[in-house]
Every structure is written in structure tokens, then in C-alpha cells.
Design a protein around this motif. Structure first.
Motif, PDB file in Angstrom:
ATOM      1  N   ALA A  81       0.819  -1.220   0.000  1.00  0.00           N
ATOM      2  CA  ALA A  81       0.000   0.000   0.000  1.00  0.00           C
ATOM      3  C   ALA A  81       0.847   1.263   0.000  1.00  0.00           C
ATOM      4  O   ALA A  81       0.464   2.285  -0.580  1.00  0.00           O
ATOM      5  N   THR A  82       1.983   1.216   0.650  1.00  0.00           N
ATOM      6  CA  THR A  82       2.833   2.404   0.770  1.00  0.00           C
ATOM      7  C   THR A  82       3.910   2.474  -0.300  1.00  0.00           C
ATOM      8  O   THR A  82       4.639   3.472  -0.377  1.00  0.00           O
ATOM      9  N   GLY A  83       4.009   1.438  -1.114  1.00  0.00           N
ATOM     10  CA  GLY A  83       5.048   1.422  -2.133  1.00  0.00           C
ATOM     11  C   GLY A  83       6.438   1.215  -1.563  1.00  0.00           C
ATOM     12  O   GLY A  83       7.440   1.499  -2.235  1.00  0.00           O
ATOM     13  N   GLY A  84       6.498   0.713  -0.338  1.00  0.00           N
ATOM     14  CA  GLY A  84       7.786   0.461   0.288  1.00  0.00           C
ATOM     15  C   GLY A  84       8.436  -0.791  -0.253  1.00  0.00           C
ATOM     16  O   GLY A  84       7.871  -1.495  -1.092  1.00  0.00           O
ATOM     17  N   PRO A  85       9.654  -1.087   0.197  1.00  0.00           N
ATOM     18  CA  PRO A  85      10.335  -2.296  -0.272  1.00  0.00           C
ATOM     19  C   PRO A  85       9.577  -3.552   0.124  1.00  0.00           C
ATOM     20  O   PRO A  85       8.894  -3.590   1.151  1.00  0.00           O
ATOM     21  N   ALA A  86       9.671  -4.563  -0.722  1.00  0.00           N
ATOM     22  CA  ALA A  86       9.008  -5.829  -0.438  1.00  0.00           C
ATOM     23  C   ALA A  86       9.550  -6.432   0.851  1.00  0.00           C
ATOM     24  O   ALA A  86      10.724  -6.280   1.189  1.00  0.00           O
ATOM     25  N   ILE A  87       8.674  -7.101   1.579  1.00  0.00           N
ATOM     26  CA  ILE A  87       9.070  -7.753   2.827  1.00  0.00           C
ATOM     27  C   ILE A  87       9.879  -9.011   2.507  1.00  0.00           C
ATOM     28  O   ILE A  87       9.465  -9.839   1.697  1.00  0.00           O
ATOM     29  N   THR A  88      11.040  -9.124   3.104  1.00  0.00           N
ATOM     30  CA  THR A  88      11.833 -10.349   3.012  1.00  0.00           C
ATOM     31  C   THR A  88      12.307 -10.716   4.412  1.00  0.00           C
ATOM     32  O   THR A  88      12.302  -9.890   5.323  1.00  0.00           O
ATOM     33  N   LEU A  89      12.719 -11.960   4.562  1.00  0.00           N
ATOM     34  CA  LEU A  89      13.272 -12.399   5.839  1.00  0.00           C
ATOM     35  C   LEU A  89      14.741 -12.010   5.913  1.00  0.00           C
ATOM     36  O   LEU A  89      15.446 -12.064   4.906  1.00  0.00           O
ATOM     37  N   ALA A 129      27.639 -21.778  15.097  1.00  0.00           N
ATOM     38  CA  ALA A 129      28.467 -21.179  14.050  1.00  0.00           C
ATOM     39  C   ALA A 129      28.085 -21.727  12.680  1.00  0.00           C
ATOM     40  O   ALA A 129      28.052 -20.994  11.675  1.00  0.00           O
ATOM     41  N   PHE A 130      27.789 -23.016  12.631  1.00  0.00           N
ATOM     42  CA  PHE A 130      27.369 -23.653  11.381  1.00  0.00           C
ATOM     43  C   PHE A 130      26.064 -23.036  10.873  1.00  0.00           C
ATOM     44  O   PHE A 130      25.938 -22.684   9.695  1.00  0.00           O
ATOM     45  N   VAL A 131      25.095 -22.891  11.759  1.00  0.00           N
ATOM     46  CA  VAL A 131      23.764 -22.427  11.359  1.00  0.00           C
ATOM     47  C   VAL A 131      23.783 -20.977  10.887  1.00  0.00           C
ATOM     48  O   VAL A 131      23.112 -20.626   9.901  1.00  0.00           O
ATOM     49  N   VAL A 132      24.516 -20.102  11.556  1.00  0.00           N
ATOM     50  CA  VAL A 132      24.474 -18.673  11.222  1.00  0.00           C
ATOM     51  C   VAL A 132      25.510 -18.271  10.188  1.00  0.00           C
ATOM     52  O   VAL A 132      25.579 -17.105   9.794  1.00  0.00           O
ATOM     53  N   ASP A 133      26.320 -19.208   9.728  1.00  0.00           N
ATOM     54  CA  ASP A 133      27.288 -18.922   8.677  1.00  0.00           C
ATOM     55  C   ASP A 133      26.557 -18.350   7.460  1.00  0.00           C
ATOM     56  O   ASP A 133      25.543 -18.911   7.033  1.00  0.00           O
ATOM     57  N   PRO A 134      27.040 -17.254   6.869  1.00  0.00           N
ATOM     58  CA  PRO A 134      26.362 -16.660   5.706  1.00  0.00           C
ATOM     59  C   PRO A 134      26.258 -17.591   4.499  1.00  0.00           C
ATOM     60  O   PRO A 134      25.479 -17.312   3.583  1.00  0.00           O
ATOM     61  N   LEU A 135      27.007 -18.684   4.494  1.00  0.00           N
ATOM     62  CA  LEU A 135      26.821 -19.684   3.449  1.00  0.00           C
ATOM     63  C   LEU A 135      25.476 -20.391   3.589  1.00  0.00           C
ATOM     64  O   LEU A 135      24.956 -20.951   2.613  1.00  0.00           O
ATOM     65  N   ARG A 136      24.927 -20.367   4.807  1.00  0.00           N
ATOM     66  CA  ARG A 136      23.693 -21.108   5.082  1.00  0.00           C
ATOM     67  C   ARG A 136      22.550 -20.216   5.544  1.00  0.00           C
ATOM     68  O   ARG A 136      21.385 -20.536   5.304  1.00  0.00           O
ATOM     69  N   CYS A 137      22.847 -19.159   6.243  1.00  0.00           N
ATOM     70  CA  CYS A 137      21.835 -18.251   6.789  1.00  0.00           C
ATOM     71  C   CYS A 137      21.737 -17.043   5.870  1.00  0.00           C
ATOM     72  O   CYS A 137      22.655 -16.206   5.839  1.00  0.00           O
ATOM     73  N   VAL A 138      20.653 -16.933   5.126  1.00  0.00           N
ATOM     74  CA  VAL A 138      20.549 -15.928   4.070  1.00  0.00           C
ATOM     75  C   VAL A 138      19.177 -15.253   4.096  1.00  0.00           C
ATOM     76  O   VAL A 138      18.210 -15.805   4.622  1.00  0.00           O
ATOM     77  N   PRO A 139      19.093 -14.055   3.518  1.00  0.00           N
ATOM     78  CA  PRO A 139      17.759 -13.440   3.350  1.00  0.00           C
ATOM     79  C   PRO A 139      16.867 -14.350   2.515  1.00  0.00           C
ATOM     80  O   PRO A 139      17.340 -15.126   1.679  1.00  0.00           O
ATOM     81  N   ASP A 140      15.562 -14.229   2.740  1.00  0.00           N
ATOM     82  CA  ASP A 140      14.660 -15.165   2.077  1.00  0.00           C
ATOM     83  C   ASP A 140      13.350 -14.484   1.716  1.00  0.00           C
ATOM     84  O   ASP A 140      12.974 -13.456   2.282  1.00  0.00           O
ATOM     85  N   THR A 141      12.646 -15.099   0.793  1.00  0.00           N
ATOM     86  CA  THR A 141      11.355 -14.607   0.344  1.00  0.00           C
ATOM     87  C   THR A 141      10.251 -14.941   1.347  1.00  0.00           C
ATOM     88  O   THR A 141      10.368 -15.906   2.103  1.00  0.00           O
ATOM     89  N   VAL A 142       9.203 -14.144   1.335  1.00  0.00           N
ATOM     90  CA  VAL A 142       7.955 -14.535   2.001  1.00  0.00           C
ATOM     91  C   VAL A 142       6.858 -14.763   0.972  1.00  0.00           C
ATOM     92  O   VAL A 142       5.785 -15.273   1.306  1.00  0.00           O
ATOM     93  N   HIS A 143       7.144 -14.400  -0.272  1.00  0.00           N
ATOM     94  CA  HIS A 143       6.129 -14.464  -1.324  1.00  0.00           C
ATOM     95  C   HIS A 143       5.606 -15.888  -1.517  1.00  0.00           C
ATOM     96  O   HIS A 143       4.424 -16.100  -1.798  1.00  0.00           O
TER      97      HIS A 143
END
Length: 247
Positions: free
Chosen positions: A130-138, A163-177
């Protein structure tokens, strides 16, 4: 039947590298898919739909797997399973769902969420539109990883597991779409399903898992594991045994 390829589909906020601790315990060929917009598969997170994720898994099967596939999906990765089975006739020998989302027939990932989470996500997405803001992502990796130590339920993650779980190789932004897209489990009614029920899970409550098992179009084999949401990290040998037995 010949030797099956195990095709691994990660859940939300993750990549195919989420399975790294599991893979050494699996016999035969393994294909860990990066869904679109994650890992080595670039795409616009704002617009990714379940059909795009299905296409990515099908392409991986056609390019890297043989005629027999055991399809394993974790958490929101379960949303792609019916479409993959339908698009790969005769190739998926068995499905293993690991604390995976199973909407009612024709429903969507939102239907698998707690009401408060579902309502909050819908309101956020509608406000952004509604506000034309950036799309919501995780979000991706946390600034402070410590809350992740207990976020998944089960025993607190060890330092190495965290350390394994939060490594940027595995923990990344994600879609909600993709949570808004319809899913039709009737497309996969003829494939044997094993559901790995994680009985100390926080993100996908054990009671909710039982409700979703009942939504499957046919009877499923249920394997209960005394873990939180990430058995591929905290108990990979036992999870691998369940996958092998299912295939």
C-alpha cells in the motif's frame, strides 16, 4: 530399482549448504538444491513463487539425478514437493518431509503458521504494498547470533552448531512471497511419504506437525525424533537412517 539419488530441499532462510552435516551419512549420489534467490541461485526474492522453486528442483533432478529420486524437504521446502512430484512422473521413489509444511489441499504456506504469525505477515506485506515500500523479506545472518542458540527448540545449539547455522553460506535473506502460493498435495497422492516429526521443535510445533501429517492425501510413515527443528544439524546420523529407510 537402481540406486536412488537423494535430492535435498532446504527450508526458509537457508541454502543447500544447510545439509552439509547430513550428506556424509547418506549413501549414493546426493543433490542439495539452492532454491531461487538463495545460495548459488540468484533471483529476486520479492517475486519468487512456489512454481519457480518447483522449476529449480525439477531442473536439478533432470541435470544431476538418475531415474530414481528420494526427495527430502525441510520446513518450508515442503511447499515445493507436490509440484516436483507432478513434474517428474515416475522418478520420485519416495518423499521424506522433515518438520515440513503441508497446507490443506489448495491452501498455502500461510495456513501452516500460527495465527499470530500469519496475521502479522499478511499485515506487513499489505502495508508494504500500500505504501510502495520495499518488499518484505526475511533477514539474513543475525548481528547477534546468540538468540539462535535456543530458537529452534531441543537442546541448545553447541558453539560449533551455532556457528554452522548462522554462517552466511547457510543463513541468508529469504522470500515470504512463496507462503502466499497455492499448493496441491493431490498431485503427489501416489508417492510414499515419510514424515520426520521433530518432537521438541519450536518453529513448527509438534502438535502442528501432527495436524499437517493428517492433511497428507494418503497414510504416511511417521518417524519421531527427539530434536528441535534442525535434525540435519543436531542429529544427522539418525536423520540419515530415516531417509535411507524411506528410500
Amino acid at each position: 530399482m537402481g540406486e536412488a539419488t537423494t535430492v535435498l530441499v532446504h527450508g526458509g532462510g537457508a541454502t543447500g549448504r544447510a545439509w552439509d552435516r547430513l550428506v556424509p551419512h547418506l549413501p549414493g549420489p546426493v543433490c542439495a538444491v539452492d532454491l531461487p534467490g538463495r545460495g548459488e541461485s540468484p533471483a529476486d526474492l520479492a517475486t519468487i513463487a512456489v512454481e519457480d522453486e518447483v522449476a529449480a528442483v525439477v531442473a536439478a533432478i533432470e541435470g544431476q539425478a538418475g531415474d530414481d529420486v528420494v526427495l527430502v524437504a525441510h520446513s518450508s521446502g515442503g511447499l515445493v514437493v507436490p509440484g516436483v512430484v507432478a513434474a517428474s512422473p515416475g522418478r520420485v521413489r519416495a518423499v521424506v518431509l522433515v518438520a515440513a509444511l503441508v497446507p490443506p489441499e489448495g491452501g498455502c504456506g500461510l495456513d501452516c503458521m500460527k495465527p499470530v504469525h500469519r496475521e502479522g505477515l499478511v499485515a506487513s506485506v499489505e502495508q508494504a504494498a500500500a505504501t510502495g515500500g520495499p518488499a518484505i523479506t526475511l533477514p539474513g545472518p543475525p548481528a547477534d547470533p546468540e538468540p539462535f542458540r535456543t530458537a529452534y527448540g531441543g537442546d541448545a545449539l553447541t558453539d560449533d552448531e551455532l556457528a554452522f547455522v548462522v554462517d552466511p553460506l547457510r543463513c541468508v535473506p529469504d522470500t515470504v512471497h512463496h507462503y502466499f502460493q497455492p499448493v496441491h498435495w493431490s498431485q503427489a497422492a501416489d508417492v510414499a511419504v515419510t514424515y520426520v516429526h521433530t518432537e521438541r521443535d519450536r518453529p513448527v510445533a509438534p502438535a502442528r506437525q501432527r495436524e499437517m501429517i493428517a492433511l497428507l492425501p494418503g497414510p504416511a510413515s511417521v518417524v519421531t525424533m527427539p530434536t528441535g527443528h534442525l535434525p540435519m544439524v543436531t542429529d544427522p546420523e539418525r536423520l540419515a537412517a530415516a531417509i535411507v529407510a524411506a528410500g
